[in-house]
Write a protein that holds these residues in place. Structure first.
Motif, PDB file in Angstrom:
ATOM      1  N   TYR A 291       0.836  -1.206   0.000  1.00  0.00           N
ATOM      2  CA  TYR A 291       0.000   0.000   0.000  1.00  0.00           C
ATOM      3  C   TYR A 291       0.865   1.248   0.000  1.00  0.00           C
ATOM      4  CZ  TYR A 291      -4.163  -2.803   0.650  1.00  0.00           C
ATOM      5  OH  TYR A 291      -5.179  -3.694   0.444  1.00  0.00           O
ATOM      6  N   ALA A 292       0.372   2.278  -0.649  1.00  0.00           N
ATOM      7  CA  ALA A 292       1.149   3.516  -0.771  1.00  0.00           C
ATOM      8  C   ALA A 292       1.307   4.236   0.557  1.00  0.00           C
ATOM      9  CB  ALA A 292       0.477   4.445  -1.793  1.00  0.00           C
ATOM     10  N   SER A 293       0.382   4.017   1.478  1.00  0.00           N
ATOM     11  CA  SER A 293       0.440   4.692   2.771  1.00  0.00           C
ATOM     12  C   SER A 293      -0.370   3.908   3.785  1.00  0.00           C
ATOM     13  CB  SER A 293      -0.111   6.119   2.667  1.00  0.00           C
ATOM     14  OG  SER A 293      -1.507   6.088   2.384  1.00  0.00           O
ATOM     15  N   GLN A 294      -0.143   4.231   5.062  1.00  0.00           N
ATOM     16  CA  GLN A 294      -0.941   3.613   6.124  1.00  0.00           C
ATOM     17  C   GLN A 294      -2.406   4.015   5.990  1.00  0.00           C
ATOM     18  OE1 GLN A 294       0.648   4.112  10.089  1.00  0.00           O
ATOM     19  NE2 GLN A 294      -1.343   3.805  11.069  1.00  0.00           N
ATOM     20  N   THR A 295      -2.634   5.243   5.572  1.00  0.00           N
ATOM     21  CA  THR A 295      -4.011   5.728   5.401  1.00  0.00           C
ATOM     22  C   THR A 295      -4.746   4.929   4.325  1.00  0.00           C
ATOM     23  OG1 THR A 295      -3.356   7.954   6.085  1.00  0.00           O
ATOM     24  CG2 THR A 295      -5.413   7.749   4.849  1.00  0.00           C
ATOM     25  N   ALA A 296      -4.066   4.684   3.197  1.00  0.00           N
ATOM     26  CA  ALA A 296      -4.689   3.906   2.117  1.00  0.00           C
ATOM     27  C   ALA A 296      -4.988   2.488   2.583  1.00  0.00           C
ATOM     28  CB  ALA A 296      -3.771   3.883   0.896  1.00  0.00           C
ATOM     29  N   PHE A 297      -4.057   1.884   3.310  1.00  0.00           N
ATOM     30  CA  PHE A 297      -4.266   0.533   3.829  1.00  0.00           C
ATOM     31  C   PHE A 297      -5.445   0.502   4.793  1.00  0.00           C
ATOM     32  CE2 PHE A 297      -3.297  -2.250   7.536  1.00  0.00           C
ATOM     33  CZ  PHE A 297      -3.657  -3.451   6.946  1.00  0.00           C
ATOM     34  N   ALA A 298      -5.499   1.467   5.716  1.00  0.00           N
ATOM     35  CA  ALA A 298      -6.565   1.490   6.715  1.00  0.00           C
ATOM     36  C   ALA A 298      -7.931   1.645   6.052  1.00  0.00           C
ATOM     37  CB  ALA A 298      -6.327   2.622   7.708  1.00  0.00           C
ATOM     38  N   ALA A 299      -8.001   2.480   5.022  1.00  0.00           N
ATOM     39  CA  ALA A 299      -9.279   2.675   4.325  1.00  0.00           C
ATOM     40  C   ALA A 299      -9.710   1.393   3.616  1.00  0.00           C
ATOM     41  CB  ALA A 299      -9.154   3.820   3.323  1.00  0.00           C
ATOM     42  N   ALA A 300      -8.753   0.714   2.956  1.00  0.00           N
ATOM     43  CA  ALA A 300      -9.076  -0.538   2.267  1.00  0.00           C
ATOM     44  C   ALA A 300      -9.486  -1.627   3.256  1.00  0.00           C
ATOM     45  CB  ALA A 300      -7.873  -0.995   1.446  1.00  0.00           C
ATOM     46  N   PHE A 301      -8.776  -1.716   4.376  1.00  0.00           N
ATOM     47  CA  PHE A 301      -9.079  -2.723   5.395  1.00  0.00           C
ATOM     48  C   PHE A 301     -10.483  -2.496   5.960  1.00  0.00           C
ATOM     49  CE2 PHE A 301      -9.071  -4.692   9.555  1.00  0.00           C
ATOM     50  CZ  PHE A 301      -8.301  -5.837   9.404  1.00  0.00           C
TER      51      PHE A 301
END
Length: 317
Positions: A291-301
């Motif tokens: 993931y490009a960022s922790q924010t992107a990962f958290a949103a996808a999760f």
């Protein structure tokens, strides 16, 4: 999406020749769609994802437009996402009018040119489709001869509109997932355009059945790879000895999921294992899964699980 759509009845489906200036110059002189849109809209896209061919998706939010869109080297298909407004599309003395609202599409065929007058700000998602991609999908999926795309001006098509607008929330900031999703979506949209926006009826080839156990196992092994090249749709299809169109249909027949949906579920399971069984930070989990960022990962999760990574980890421990 299903609300009534207003049109000037005289121009709901005008022939392309009635209001389109067809460019006679060599295709090499035409601008790529993203470059021409940047020129005419005087801004940068809110979001854009392109392949080397120029095929891709762009989300634009721009001011009122009163200008000529010059011939482009791609077909451009747009889905409108803003407040309802009337617009005008003109070539010489010929005029097409329509009403922009959710559920309508705009199609600018490759090489055409027209003047646009749109009085209010615009929120639009655009597909840039090389003709070579449209022809490939036709060769793979269609029984019959490819015909040219019709020009459309605020034309009612909730299916295409919904597919295109879905990209705004579906891209996850993960290179492999986003590329696989984009390639599947572009092929799906190309099929939809062939079915609904050409001058002749289109018949699609029947489903060929699922993948053999050996080929399916090899495809899943590739999808589990850490290499973005391994999980590209072209690589998966080539390794299976199938076209992209037939590979996606056969994979879904075998697993119940598209390649993108399968990989997204696999990445979620990987994330859950790391969050539950290790002390790896959420930022490191995001990086490890691409993931490009922790924010992107958290949103996808959260989209898939209904919880943030930190909340899920606390609950499972």
């Amino acid at each position: 999406m299903s609300e009534p759509i207003s049109h000037d009845a005289a121009y709901e489906n005008p022939p392309a020749s009635a209001h389109t200036s067809q460019d006679q110059s060599p295709a090499s002189r035409r601008r790529a769609a993203d470059a021409e849109m940047a020129r005419v809209l005087h801004t940068t896209p809110f979001r854009m994802a392109l392949d080397a061919s120029g095929a891709g998706i762009a989300h634009w939010k721009h001011e009122p437009l009163h200008d000529v869109v010059e011939p482009m080297s791609h077909h451009v298909i747009m889905a409108y996402n803003g407040s309802t407004q009337h617009m005008e599309r003109r070539s010489g003395r010929s005029v097409a009018t329509g009403t922009f609202r959710r559920g309508v599409v705009i199609i600018i065929p490759e090489g055409s040119s027209s003047r646009w007058d749109i009085p209010k700000p615009v929120d639009v998602v655009q597909l840039y489709l090389p003709h070579a991609t449209l022809k490939r999908v036709a060769d793979e999926a269609v029984t019959g001869t490819l015909t040219d795309l019709l020009e459309r001006t605020a034309h009612p098509d909730p299916i295409t509109s919904r597919l295109l607008l879905s990209t705004v929330s579906a891209l996850e900031g993960n290179g492999a997932l986003d590329s696989l999703f984009r390639h599947q979506l572009i092929d799906l949209l190309a099929m939809r355009l062939l079915a609904a926006h050409t001058g002749s009826p289109t018949t699609f080839q029947p489903t060929i059945g699922g993948l053999s156990p050996k080929v399916l196992a090899r495809a899943i092994e590739r999808l589990r790879s850490d290499s973005d090249a391994d999980v590209s749709l072209d690589s998966l299809a080539s390794d299976a000895g199938l076209s992209r169109f037939h590979f996606c249909r056969a994979f879904k027949e075998s697993t119940g999921l598209s390649p993108h949906a399968w990989l997204r579920q696999h990445r979620l399971e990987q994330a859950m294992n790391l969050l539950r069984d290790t002390d790896t930070s959420i930022a490191m989990v995001a990086a490890e899964l691409g993931y490009a960022s922790q924010t992107a990962f958290a949103a996808a999760f959260r989209r898939l699980s209904g919880e943030t990574p930190s909340d899920w980890r606390r609950r499972m421990r």
